[in-house]
Scaffold this motif. Structure first.
Motif, PDB file in Angstrom:
ATOM      1  N   SER A  92       0.908  -1.205   0.137  1.00  0.00           N
ATOM      2  CA  SER A  92      -0.048  -0.047   0.021  1.00  0.00           C
ATOM      3  C   SER A  92       1.020   1.143   0.028  1.00  0.00           C
ATOM      4  N   VAL A  93       0.569   2.078  -1.161  1.00  0.00           N
ATOM      5  CA  VAL A  93       1.590   3.395  -1.319  1.00  0.00           C
ATOM      6  C   VAL A  93       0.666   4.542  -1.094  1.00  0.00           C
ATOM      7  N   VAL A  94       1.381   5.466  -0.380  1.00  0.00           N
ATOM      8  CA  VAL A  94       0.857   6.934  -0.008  1.00  0.00           C
ATOM      9  C   VAL A  94       1.541   7.914  -0.766  1.00  0.00           C
ATOM     10  N   PRO A  95       0.954   8.534  -1.888  1.00  0.00           N
ATOM     11  CA  PRO A  95       1.402   9.745  -2.496  1.00  0.00           C
ATOM     12  C   PRO A  95       0.935  10.877  -1.888  1.00  0.00           C
ATOM     13  N   LYS A  96       1.657  11.802  -1.457  1.00  0.00           N
ATOM     14  CA  LYS A  96       1.367  13.236  -0.944  1.00  0.00           C
ATOM     15  C   LYS A  96       2.259  14.164  -1.678  1.00  0.00           C
ATOM     16  N   VAL A  97       1.379  15.448  -1.437  1.00  0.00           N
ATOM     17  CA  VAL A  97       1.865  16.646  -2.145  1.00  0.00           C
ATOM     18  C   VAL A  97       1.653  17.757  -1.195  1.00  0.00           C
ATOM     19  N   GLN A  98       2.880  18.852  -0.883  1.00  0.00           N
ATOM     20  CA  GLN A  98       2.427  19.845  -0.204  1.00  0.00           C
ATOM     21  C   GLN A  98       2.597  20.979  -0.852  1.00  0.00           C
ATOM     22  N   GLY A  99       1.627  22.033  -0.726  1.00  0.00           N
ATOM     23  CA  GLY A  99       1.630  23.317  -1.267  1.00  0.00           C
ATOM     24  C   GLY A  99       0.412  23.817  -2.104  1.00  0.00           C
ATOM     25  N   SER A 100       0.155  25.032  -1.839  1.00  0.00           N
ATOM     26  CA  SER A 100      -1.174  25.150  -2.775  1.00  0.00           C
ATOM     27  C   SER A 100      -1.083  25.224  -3.826  1.00  0.00           C
ATOM     28  N   THR A 101      -2.236  24.963  -4.589  1.00  0.00           N
ATOM     29  CA  THR A 101      -2.632  24.884  -6.064  1.00  0.00           C
ATOM     30  C   THR A 101      -1.834  23.637  -6.513  1.00  0.00           C
ATOM     31  N   SER A 102      -1.516  22.836  -5.803  1.00  0.00           N
ATOM     32  CA  SER A 102      -0.670  21.591  -6.251  1.00  0.00           C
ATOM     33  C   SER A 102      -1.483  20.311  -6.110  1.00  0.00           C
ATOM     34  N   ALA A 103      -1.163  19.211  -6.958  1.00  0.00           N
ATOM     35  CA  ALA A 103      -1.913  17.759  -6.786  1.00  0.00           C
ATOM     36  C   ALA A 103      -1.042  16.922  -7.257  1.00  0.00           C
ATOM     37  N   VAL A 104      -1.227  15.610  -6.817  1.00  0.00           N
ATOM     38  CA  VAL A 104      -0.637  14.370  -7.399  1.00  0.00           C
ATOM     39  C   VAL A 104      -1.469  13.471  -7.853  1.00  0.00           C
ATOM     40  N   THR A 105      -1.628  12.914  -8.868  1.00  0.00           N
ATOM     41  CA  THR A 105      -2.499  11.864  -9.125  1.00  0.00           C
ATOM     42  C   THR A 105      -1.765  10.707  -9.815  1.00  0.00           C
ATOM     43  N   VAL A 106      -2.043   9.523  -9.431  1.00  0.00           N
ATOM     44  CA  VAL A 106      -1.636   8.280  -9.821  1.00  0.00           C
ATOM     45  C   VAL A 106      -2.533   7.634 -10.836  1.00  0.00           C
TER      46      VAL A 106
END
Length: 486
Positions: free
Chosen positions: A208-222
């Motif tokens: 089980s893998v967790v993608p994270k992103v920090q910072g406004s107006t940002s996103a990470v999609t798998v």
């Protein structure tokens, strides 16, 4: 002796030297749009004092809304190029924008506005288009630099950067772009935002893998899939922590991660990929006392938001079970005792963990079975009042409080505390004595109330039989003695 005229002239000259604000610095040569400095080769750098600069009435306001003075630079690339302009090293905070078009009809380049400090502007410039840079502030020394920069190496899907766990990066999205076939994402409202790509190939065991992103107006999609035109979104997370993400890998499968953000960001942005922590569920217990007359409520939860809603198999420890449950459940035990409750939890991504807790069921229950009061009495006469209390479970130290009605509320008459042993049929009697008063006579009738309670911390499981109100006793005048008659 000097003439009066010469003295006046000398005084005027001296005052001109000493008077503040009379002398002004000359405007820079590129003070106006029409005399902008033409940049012909890159890299380009310039340093000048803009204390004497002015601002024209038709200067653009979309970025420089509060600038007192500005200077101009222009550049026309001969090929499509990624440009970056900066005012780093200036003595004061500068505001800078890139514009295209004719004087009086200038249009701002998308995201090409730096509203303070020394933040650069980076944008894709088209061959043959002239870009006009308005740079200004409130004075001081300006350092302006312009150069081309290389695009992000993983700007395109085909050049995705291969990563392993754990992975953390701070991509510079100002040098990224958006491909024509960029897939959609449920975390991104503007699909034309610049993006960079990463790829991750799962090991032989499922994770089980967790993608994270920090910072406004940002996103990470798998995504799963190997072609940018046929990708399937698995999960996504945004930088505002509104939506968190987790996914379960298939051994040997390659997954693609698309990181998107706006060109301009006011804080560092980072993206990470890590194995999910072990599932650590928590079993919460509540209810109106743990007795055979009430339900025990069990609440599964997890401190990690990516775990999502848990699916739980329950074993209540008394021979009964519930499987595949979501949310809280309730259970009623049939007998007192200590029960080992097992909660086997499964997260949305398939991780499992088992938690065991103990629940003690202890039922305390006494009840008033009989309330004996006189049917009538005379004022001044004392008569017995008896409260019968039953108990079938545990030895209980029980208090009975006797009250008398005053017509609108209850006055306490007295209280007795006795041990009430558990017995299937035997009752314990609480004996009271009450002397009827002239106030009782004035009302004509008086009612009594008995309330039984247990000594703390024990609590009665059924309190409906702990309180009894009697049929009213008729109160008559005191008997007249012979001596009184004589």
């Amino acid at each position: 002796m000097p003439s009066a005229r010469s003295l006046v002239v000398a005084t005027a000259v001296l005052m001109g030297v000493l008077a503040p604000g009379v002398a002004h610095a000359a405007p820079p040569s590129n003070d106006d749009f029409s005399t902008s400095t033409q940049v012909t080769t890159l890299p380009f750098g310039d340093e000048q004092d803009i204390g004497g600069a002015t601002r024209s009435a038709d200067d653009p306001y979309w970025c420089q809304t509060s600038v007192d003075r500005s200077v101009w630079y222009s550049y026309t690339p001969t090929e499509d190029v990624l440009l970056r302009a900066t005012t780093a090293g200036s003595s004061q905070s500068m505001i800078m924008s890139a514009n295209t078009g004719l004087r009086g009809e200038l249009r701002g380049v998308d995201e090409a506005c730096s509203t303070g400090g020394s933040s650069p502007i980076t944008f894709r410039a088209k061959a043959g288009t002239t870009y006009h840079f308005a740079v200004g502030g409130y004075g001081g020394t300006l350092k302006f630099a312009l150069d081309r920069v290389a695009p992000a190496p993983n700007d395109d899907f085909a050049q995705a950067q291969s990563v392993t766990l754990p992975f953390t990066a701070q991509p510079d999205v100002t040098v990224a772009s958006s491909e024509a076939d960029e897939p959609e994402s449920s975390c991104v409202y503007d699909e034309q935002r610049p993006s960079v790509w990463y790829s991750y190939t799962a090991p032989a065991e499922a994770l089980s893998v967790v993608p994270k992103v920090q910072g406004s107006t940002s996103a990470v999609t798998v995504y799963s899939g190997s072609d940018i035109t046929a990708l399937t979104e698995l999960t996504c997370a945004d930088g505002n922590t509104v939506q968190r993400a987790i996914f379960r890998t298939t051994p040997g499968t390659t997954y693609h991660l698309r990181f998107t953000a706006a060109h301009r960001n006011y804080q560092p942005i980072s993206v990470s990929l890590a194995e999910a922590p072990p599932l650590q569920p928590y079993m919460g217990v509540s209810g109106n006392g743990n007795t055979v007359y009430s339900d025990v409520e069990l609440h599964p939860s997890s401190g990690n938001s990516v775990d999502g809603e848990l699916i739980v198999d329950w074993n209540f420890g008394d021979g009964t079970t519930l499987t595949g449950q979501k949310g809280s459940v309730s259970h009623r035990y049939q007998a007192d005792g200590t029960y080992a409750v097992t909660m086997k939890a499964t997260s949305a991504d398939g991780r499992t963990a088992t938690v065991t807790g103990q629940i003690k069921i202890e039922t305390h229950d006494v009840g008033i079975t009989k309330f004996v009061v006189p049917t009538s009495a005379r004022a001044g006469q004392s008569k017995p009042i008896t409260v019968h209390v039953a108990n079938t479970r545990y030895l209980e130290k029980t208090s009975v409080t006797l009250y008398r009605s005053n017509g609108s509320s209850w006055d306490e008459v007295g209280q007795l505390t006795l041990d009430v042993a558990a017995h299937p049929t035997r009752k314990v009697q609480f004996p009271f004595s009450y002397t009827f008063t002239p106030e009782d006579l004035a009302m004509g009738k008086v009612a009594f109330r008995a309330v039984a309670s247990l000594q703390y911390p024990a609590q009665d499981a059924r309190r409906l039989d702990n309180e009894v109100i009697s049929i009213a006793t008729t109160v008559r005048p005191a008997a007249v003695t012979n001596s009184a008659m004589n």
